[in-house]
Design a protein around this motif. Structure first.
Motif, PDB file in Angstrom:
ATOM      1  N   TYR A 124       0.815  -1.206   0.000  1.00 31.14           N
ATOM      2  CA  TYR A 124       0.000   0.000   0.000  1.00 31.14           C
ATOM      3  C   TYR A 124       0.853   1.262   0.000  1.00 31.14           C
ATOM      4  CZ  TYR A 124      -3.697  -3.295   1.043  1.00 31.14           C
ATOM      5  OH  TYR A 124      -4.579  -4.351   0.975  1.00 31.14           O
ATOM      6  N   SER A 125       0.238   2.357  -0.440  1.00 34.44           N
ATOM      7  CA  SER A 125       0.961   3.623  -0.555  1.00 34.44           C
ATOM      8  C   SER A 125       0.761   4.491   0.684  1.00 34.44           C
ATOM      9  CB  SER A 125       0.469   4.395  -1.781  1.00 34.44           C
ATOM     10  OG  SER A 125      -0.843   4.899  -1.546  1.00 34.44           O
ATOM     11  N   LYS A 126       1.560   5.551   0.778  1.00 35.10           N
ATOM     12  CA  LYS A 126       1.424   6.499   1.884  1.00 35.10           C
ATOM     13  C   LYS A 126       0.054   7.180   1.863  1.00 35.10           C
ATOM     14  CE  LYS A 126       5.138   8.944   1.073  1.00 35.10           C
ATOM     15  NZ  LYS A 126       6.173   9.989   1.258  1.00 35.10           N
ATOM     16  N   THR A 127      -0.431   7.504   0.682  1.00 35.25           N
ATOM     17  CA  THR A 127      -1.744   8.149   0.573  1.00 35.25           C
ATOM     18  C   THR A 127      -2.837   7.239   1.116  1.00 35.25           C
ATOM     19  OG1 THR A 127      -1.031   9.393  -1.373  1.00 35.25           O
ATOM     20  CG2 THR A 127      -3.409   9.174  -1.019  1.00 35.25           C
ATOM     21  N   TYR A 128      -2.745   5.975   0.777  1.00 39.48           N
ATOM     22  CA  TYR A 128      -3.735   4.998   1.241  1.00 39.48           C
ATOM     23  C   TYR A 128      -3.737   4.939   2.765  1.00 39.48           C
ATOM     24  CZ  TYR A 128      -6.625   0.771   0.909  1.00 39.48           C
ATOM     25  OH  TYR A 128      -7.654  -0.136   0.997  1.00 39.48           O
ATOM     26  N   LEU A 129      -2.547   4.842   3.359  1.00 39.75           N
ATOM     27  CA  LEU A 129      -2.452   4.757   4.815  1.00 39.75           C
ATOM     28  C   LEU A 129      -2.937   6.045   5.471  1.00 39.75           C
ATOM     29  CD1 LEU A 129      -1.590   3.260   7.364  1.00 39.75           C
ATOM     30  CD2 LEU A 129       0.723   4.167   7.019  1.00 39.75           C
ATOM     31  N   SER A 130      -2.579   7.181   4.907  1.00 37.07           N
ATOM     32  CA  SER A 130      -3.018   8.455   5.462  1.00 37.07           C
ATOM     33  C   SER A 130      -4.542   8.554   5.443  1.00 37.07           C
ATOM     34  CB  SER A 130      -2.405   9.607   4.668  1.00 37.07           C
ATOM     35  OG  SER A 130      -2.845  10.852   5.166  1.00 37.07           O
ATOM     36  N   ASP A 131      -5.165   8.068   4.359  1.00 35.40           N
ATOM     37  CA  ASP A 131      -6.633   8.081   4.286  1.00 35.40           C
ATOM     38  C   ASP A 131      -7.241   7.223   5.397  1.00 35.40           C
ATOM     39  OD1 ASP A 131      -6.650   9.749   2.104  1.00 35.40           O
ATOM     40  OD2 ASP A 131      -6.889   8.154   0.619  1.00 35.40           O
ATOM     41  N   ILE A 132      -6.630   6.089   5.683  1.00 36.71           N
ATOM     42  CA  ILE A 132      -7.125   5.229   6.765  1.00 36.71           C
ATOM     43  C   ILE A 132      -7.004   5.953   8.103  1.00 36.71           C
ATOM     44  CG2 ILE A 132      -6.679   3.109   8.069  1.00 36.71           C
ATOM     45  CD1 ILE A 132      -5.828   1.813   5.418  1.00 36.71           C
ATOM     46  N   GLU A 133      -5.879   6.589   8.322  1.00 38.40           N
ATOM     47  CA  GLU A 133      -5.659   7.272   9.592  1.00 38.40           C
ATOM     48  C   GLU A 133      -6.617   8.440   9.795  1.00 38.40           C
ATOM     49  OE1 GLU A 133      -0.951   6.201  10.380  1.00 38.40           O
ATOM     50  OE2 GLU A 133      -1.498   8.263   9.801  1.00 38.40           O
ATOM     51  N   HIS A 134      -7.129   8.996   8.713  1.00 44.63           N
ATOM     52  CA  HIS A 134      -8.094  10.095   8.816  1.00 44.63           C
ATOM     53  C   HIS A 134      -9.537   9.600   8.701  1.00 44.63           C
ATOM     54  CE1 HIS A 134      -4.479  12.525   8.117  1.00 44.63           C
ATOM     55  NE2 HIS A 134      -5.162  13.517   8.669  1.00 44.63           N
ATOM     56  N   GLY A 135      -9.728   8.284   8.701  1.00 49.00           N
ATOM     57  CA  GLY A 135     -11.080   7.728   8.667  1.00 49.00           C
ATOM     58  C   GLY A 135     -11.746   7.788   7.316  1.00 49.00           C
ATOM     59  N   GLU A 136     -10.979   8.022   6.253  1.00 44.65           N
ATOM     60  CA  GLU A 136     -11.560   8.162   4.920  1.00 44.65           C
ATOM     61  C   GLU A 136     -11.556   6.866   4.118  1.00 44.65           C
ATOM     62  OE1 GLU A 136      -9.357  11.320   3.174  1.00 44.65           O
ATOM     63  OE2 GLU A 136     -10.011  12.799   4.662  1.00 44.65           O
ATOM     64  N   ARG A 137     -10.837   5.869   4.608  1.00 35.26           N
ATOM     65  CA  ARG A 137     -10.836   4.543   4.004  1.00 35.26           C
ATOM     66  C   ARG A 137     -10.881   3.498   5.107  1.00 35.26           C
ATOM     67  NH1 ARG A 137      -6.463   4.111  -1.021  1.00 35.26           N
ATOM     68  NH2 ARG A 137      -7.808   5.007  -2.605  1.00 35.26           N
ATOM     69  N   ARG A 138     -11.425   2.344   4.785  1.00 33.77           N
ATOM     70  CA  ARG A 138     -11.439   1.244   5.740  1.00 33.77           C
ATOM     71  C   ARG A 138     -10.142   0.454   5.639  1.00 33.77           C
ATOM     72  NH1 ARG A 138     -17.037   1.256   7.144  1.00 33.77           N
ATOM     73  NH2 ARG A 138     -17.740   3.252   6.311  1.00 33.77           N
ATOM     74  N   MET A 139      -9.756  -0.152   6.721  1.00 33.26           N
ATOM     75  CA  MET A 139      -8.521  -0.927   6.777  1.00 33.26           C
ATOM     76  C   MET A 139      -8.751  -2.325   6.197  1.00 33.26           C
ATOM     77  SD  MET A 139      -5.287  -1.020   8.142  1.00 33.26           S
ATOM     78  CE  MET A 139      -4.876  -0.589   9.838  1.00 33.26           C
ATOM     79  N   PRO A 140      -8.049  -2.722   5.140  1.00 34.30           N
ATOM     80  CA  PRO A 140      -8.154  -4.098   4.655  1.00 34.30           C
ATOM     81  C   PRO A 140      -7.494  -5.059   5.634  1.00 34.30           C
ATOM     82  CG  PRO A 140      -6.498  -2.888   3.408  1.00 34.30           C
ATOM     83  CD  PRO A 140      -7.153  -1.895   4.320  1.00 34.30           C
ATOM     84  N   LEU A 141      -7.953  -6.296   5.625  1.00 32.92           N
ATOM     85  CA  LEU A 141      -7.488  -7.270   6.610  1.00 32.92           C
ATOM     86  C   LEU A 141      -5.978  -7.474   6.563  1.00 32.92           C
ATOM     87  CD1 LEU A 141      -8.055  -9.396   8.771  1.00 32.92           C
ATOM     88  CD2 LEU A 141      -8.525 -11.035   6.926  1.00 32.92           C
ATOM     89  N   ASP A 142      -5.409  -7.569   5.354  1.00 33.18           N
ATOM     90  CA  ASP A 142      -3.967  -7.834   5.274  1.00 33.18           C
ATOM     91  C   ASP A 142      -3.147  -6.677   5.845  1.00 33.18           C
ATOM     92  OD1 ASP A 142      -4.737  -6.228   3.128  1.00 33.18           O
ATOM     93  OD2 ASP A 142      -3.128  -6.941   1.837  1.00 33.18           O
ATOM     94  N   LEU A 143      -3.629  -5.443   5.690  1.00 36.87           N
ATOM     95  CA  LEU A 143      -2.912  -4.297   6.250  1.00 36.87           C
ATOM     96  C   LEU A 143      -3.094  -4.242   7.767  1.00 36.87           C
ATOM     97  CD1 LEU A 143      -1.077  -1.959   5.573  1.00 36.87           C
ATOM     98  CD2 LEU A 143      -3.102  -0.533   5.180  1.00 36.87           C
ATOM     99  N   ALA A 144      -4.265  -4.655   8.245  1.00 43.71           N
ATOM    100  CA  ALA A 144      -4.486  -4.717   9.696  1.00 43.71           C
ATOM    101  C   ALA A 144      -3.534  -5.730  10.333  1.00 43.71           C
ATOM    102  CB  ALA A 144      -5.939  -5.088   9.988  1.00 43.71           C
ATOM    103  N   GLN A 145      -3.358  -6.864   9.680  1.00 44.26           N
ATOM    104  CA  GLN A 145      -2.424  -7.879  10.180  1.00 44.26           C
ATOM    105  C   GLN A 145      -0.993  -7.355  10.151  1.00 44.26           C
ATOM    106  OE1 GLN A 145      -3.572 -10.918   7.389  1.00 44.26           O
ATOM    107  NE2 GLN A 145      -5.014 -11.874   8.810  1.00 44.26           N
ATOM    108  N   HIS A 146      -0.677  -6.606   9.099  1.00 46.37           N
ATOM    109  CA  HIS A 146       0.643  -5.989   8.988  1.00 46.37           C
ATOM    110  C   HIS A 146       0.866  -4.994  10.133  1.00 46.37           C
ATOM    111  CE1 HIS A 146       4.122  -4.125   6.940  1.00 46.37           C
ATOM    112  NE2 HIS A 146       3.597  -2.967   7.309  1.00 46.37           N
ATOM    113  N   ALA A 147      -0.183  -4.204  10.454  1.00 45.33           N
ATOM    114  CA  ALA A 147      -0.077  -3.216  11.533  1.00 45.33           C
ATOM    115  C   ALA A 147       0.180  -3.891  12.875  1.00 45.33           C
ATOM    116  CB  ALA A 147      -1.347  -2.376  11.593  1.00 45.33           C
TER     117      ALA A 147
END
Length: 287
Positions: free
Chosen positions: A41-64
């Motif tokens: 995933y990209s920085k923009t994608y992660l930033s959107d998640i952190e601002h509540g604008e996108r939902r977290m996909p399962l694989d990224l949640a596991q990565h976190a």
């Protein structure tokens, strides 16, 4: 590392979750780049998640959880966030509603109904009423308004996704609303096509057996995330991100496009159909 501007986690479940993610990331001293190392995933994608604008996909949640040592917190809660309602749309559609706004391209095949992104109010109202016959007028209008609002993504010339739709001929000549309203619905498709916001193609009745006869699908491609497939029935929908299935659907869509008429010929047919409804005339098949 310096902390970024605060996020109001009280606004919604996704913003609360995103704020917690950023807090843990910054507490670990990780930049966006450092946190994402080893993911797709990209920085923009992660930033959107952190601002509540996108939902977290399962694989990224596991990565976190792995990166931050959070004992499965983000994996356990990403489904809760995904189900959090944001408006009058069906719960199963929330992920798609979000994905449309970030898509680089959207390709859609609809054998039975005109896609929601292209619908006019009378057409959307007829579909909602047919699906929920006992619903109140206020509830129906709330659904119609929400559906029409999705089409705003066609109005921004800088962020509009490339939208390609394949429609079956029967949608043009077998109306579910009055002839004047049907003419208006087809005029809407023509208007968007002539503004280069959408590219429609028509699969004629005479083409015989063809791919995806039993399914409507939406293919969404993103600049910063893996592609996503969405399939839908009357009361349910399913998003598919498994690479093998996405590839299979992608190939089927391309084969379907190969049997459809060209965009130029298709647009001419949509215009002709609109005129026939406007003039009270109908025909059964493409000539």
């Amino acid at each position: 590392m310096a902390r970024g501007k605060d996020i109001d986690g009280s606004m919604s479940v996704p913003t609360f979750y995103g704020k917690e993610l950023r807090w843990k990331r910054e507490e670990a001293g990780l930049s966006l780049d450092a946190f994402l190392k080893g993911s797709f995933y990209s920085k923009t994608y992660l930033s959107d998640i952190e601002h509540g604008e996108r939902r977290m996909p399962l694989d990224l949640a596991q990565h976190a959880d792995l990166k931050l040592g959070t004992d499965g917190f983000f994996e356990r809660n990403c489904e809760v966030v995904r189900k959090a309602r944001r408006g009058p749309h069906a719960a199963y559609f929330e992920k798609v509603l979000e994905a449309e706004k970030h898509a680089e391209s959207i390709e859609e095949w609809c054998p039975i109904i005109i896609p929601g992104l292209l619908q006019t109010a009378p057409y959307a109202r007829a579909l909602v009423r047919a699906t929920h016959p006992a619903a109140s007028d206020e509830w129906v209008e709330e659904k119609v308004t929400a559906r029409l609002a999705r089409a705003r993504l066609f109005e921004d010339a800088h962020s509009t996704p490339e939208y390609w739709t394949i429609l079956h001929e029967s949608l043009l000549f077998d109306p579910i609303i009055s002839p004047p309203d049907m003419a208006e619905q087809l005029d809407r498709i023509v208007e968007l096509a002539e503004r280069r916001r959408v590219t429609p193609q028509i699969v004629p009745r005479t083409c015989g057996a063809h791919p995806l006869m039993a399914a409507s699908i939406k293919v969404m491609v993103f600049p910063d995330a893996p592609p996503l497939i969405y399939t839908e029935a009357s009361y349910s929908g399913d998003t598919i991100d498994d690479p093998a299935l996405v590839k299979q659907y992608r190939k089927a869509y391309d084969r379907l496009r190969a049997v459809a008429l060209s965009p130029k010929a298709s647009l001419a047919i949509v215009k002709a159909a609109a005129e026939e409804h406007r003039n009270g005339k109908q025909r059964d098949r493409l000539e």
